[in-house]
Scaffold this active site. Structure first.
Site, PDB file in Angstrom:
ATOM      1  N   ARG A  51      32.873  43.424  42.620  1.00 20.42           N
ATOM      2  CA  ARG A  51      33.348  44.326  41.565  1.00 20.42           C
ATOM      3  C   ARG A  51      34.605  43.829  40.854  1.00 20.42           C
ATOM      4  NH1 ARG A  51      30.299  47.040  44.887  1.00 20.42           N
ATOM      5  NH2 ARG A  51      31.366  45.699  46.357  1.00 20.42           N
ATOM      6  N   THR A  52      35.585  43.399  41.624  1.00 14.87           N
ATOM      7  CA  THR A  52      36.862  43.079  40.981  1.00 14.87           C
ATOM      8  C   THR A  52      36.684  41.911  40.022  1.00 14.87           C
ATOM      9  OG1 THR A  52      37.990  43.896  42.933  1.00 14.87           O
ATOM     10  CG2 THR A  52      39.300  42.581  41.411  1.00 14.87           C
ATOM     11  N   LYS A  80      40.875  20.405  48.630  1.00 13.85           N
ATOM     12  CA  LYS A  80      41.473  19.063  48.793  1.00 13.85           C
ATOM     13  C   LYS A  80      42.918  19.156  49.232  1.00 13.85           C
ATOM     14  CE  LYS A  80      38.854  17.196  44.865  1.00 13.85           C
ATOM     15  NZ  LYS A  80      39.051  16.651  43.504  1.00 13.85           N
ATOM     16  N   ARG A 101      42.793  36.447  43.351  1.00 13.97           N
ATOM     17  CA  ARG A 101      42.674  37.089  44.669  1.00 13.97           C
ATOM     18  C   ARG A 101      42.853  36.014  45.718  1.00 13.97           C
ATOM     19  NH1 ARG A 101      37.832  41.013  46.469  1.00 13.97           N
ATOM     20  NH2 ARG A 101      39.221  42.444  45.382  1.00 13.97           N
ATOM     21  N   HIS A 129      46.549  45.882  46.199  1.00 16.68           N
ATOM     22  CA  HIS A 129      45.419  45.703  45.267  1.00 16.68           C
ATOM     23  C   HIS A 129      45.653  46.630  44.068  1.00 16.68           C
ATOM     24  CE1 HIS A 129      41.582  44.863  43.671  1.00 16.68           C
ATOM     25  NE2 HIS A 129      40.806  45.060  44.721  1.00 16.68           N
TER      26      HIS A 129
HETATM   27  C1  NCD Z   1      38.306  46.295  48.159  1.00 17.15           C
HETATM   28  C2  NCD Z   1      39.151  45.052  48.413  1.00 17.15           C
HETATM   29  O1  NCD Z   1      38.746  43.957  48.060  1.00 17.15           O
HETATM   30  O2  NCD Z   1      40.219  45.249  48.966  1.00 17.15           O
HETATM   31  N1  NCD Z   1      37.226  46.069  47.320  1.00 17.15           N
HETATM   32  C3  NCD Z   1      37.394  46.066  45.967  1.00 17.15           C
HETATM   33  O3  NCD Z   1      38.185  45.331  45.424  1.00 17.15           O
HETATM   34  N2  NCD Z   1      36.679  46.956  45.261  1.00 17.15           N
HETATM   35  C4  NCD Z   1      37.941  47.023  49.388  1.00 17.15           C
HETATM   36  C5  NCD Z   1      37.268  46.289  50.507  1.00 17.15           C
HETATM   37  O4  NCD Z   1      37.000  45.097  50.425  1.00 17.15           O
HETATM   38  O5  NCD Z   1      36.967  46.952  51.500  1.00 17.15           O
END
Ligand code: NCD
Length: 304
Positions: A51-52, A80, A101, A129
């Site tokens: 999703r993100t 590397k 991320r 997040h």
């Molecule tokens: C979350 C995350 O990555 O922290 N997911 C997300 O970004 N929608 C929650 C999770 O991974 O449980």
């Protein structure tokens, strides 16, 4: 130049403004379809995501911009031995804004120090997040028409769940918010948030390990996945992973206007029989993630 590393980087007024813009984008998408013409977003995902990453990419495309990036550390020069700082300086030569991320807490902050373009933290380890929190705030606003006067239950892995950490931090700034923190003993919310956010802001909260005992008073129930990848041993994970499973039976005493949220991915913590309940907002929440990220990209690129 502004980055978004921690939800605290945004004032309450700025968050409210982002929600306003996201609502306007939902109402008039055509107005925004060329706003990022000739702009590039880079998505650097050193950790898995559905999703993100895809909502960031869809957001930039719907603003008329382009997207580059990678979706695993193994397909980048990290494999590397390249440092995060060097990767960021490189990607800044090819893009106008970066969403990243990383499994290490603080990596996006380190990246922002050397970056020549805005950095957005799309999740750093078990820490923060902020863009999920913006998604959650837009969802709450759309579902409940307010961000104050709410009793919010947070259930599951409150220790490693970064979405919970950022959400507690943000919601603690709104008026008359109460939290019910539902977790097994081992997965309680970290002390630094209890002391540094809840107690510091005089927020009313209780800690419990029972959904049943507290569900009747909740306006929002925010379920989370037990974060397997942050556990030190598999045995503990297996023991805790199915601690909570929200089903129709557990919802018997819940309010008619309860809003059930989950950042997703779901494993077992919400039974699929709940999906058809009108109170289940988690797939609507997914949709809102794209719109609030569109608003955020516009803000950080300083586009009107
Ligand atoms: C979350 C995350 O990555 O922290 N997911 C997300 O970004 N929608 C929650 C999770 O991974 O449980």
């Amino acid at each position: 130049m502004r980055h978004l590393i921690d939800i605290k980087d945004l004032s309450i007024q700025e968050i409210d403004e982002l929600i306003k813009v996201a609502n306007d984008i939902i109402a008039h998408p055509d107005k925004y379809s060329e706003k990022c013409h000739n702009k590039k977003l880079a998505t650097l995902f050193f950790e898995p995501s559905t999703r993100t990453r895809l909502s960031f990419e869809a957001a930039m495309m719907e603003l008329g911009g382009n997207v580059i990036g990678f979706s695993s550390a193994s397909s980048s020069s990290t494999a590397k031995g390249e440092s995060v700082s060097d990767t960021i300086r490189t990607v800044g030569c090819y893009s106008d804004i970066i969403a990243m991320r990383h499994p290490k807490e603080g990596a996006p902050l380190v990246a922002s120090i050397k970056s020549t373009v805005p950095i957005i933290n799309a999740g750093d380890g078990g820490h923060n997040h902020p863009t999920q929190t913006l998604t959650d705030l837009l969802t709450i606003y759309r579902e409940k028409q307010r961000l104050d006067n709410l009793t919010i239950g947070l259930c599951g892995d409150l220790k490693f769940g970064r979405t919970v950490h950022s959400l507690v931090t943000a919601m603690s700034q709104y008026k008359n918010i109460k939290f019910v923190l539902i977790s097994p003993e081992e997965l309680k919310i970290p002390e630094y948030l209890k002391e540094g956010v809840l107690e510091k802001n005089n927020i009313e909260y209780i800690q419990t390990d029972s959904i049943e005992d507290s569900i009747a008073k909740l306006d929002i129930l925010y379920m989370t996945r037990v974060q397997r990848e942050r556990f030190f041993n598999e045995e503990d994970y297996l023991r805790l992973k199915d601690y909570y499973i929200l089903d129709k039976e557990k919802l018997k005493n819940a309010k008619d206007d309860l809003c059930i949220m989950h950042p997703l991915p779901r494993v077992n913590e919400i039974s699929t029989e709940v999906d058809d309940d009108p109170r289940a907002a988690y797939f609507r929440q997914v949709r809102y993630g794209k719109y609030i990220r569109m608003a955020l990209i516009l803000k950080l690129l300083e586009i009107e």
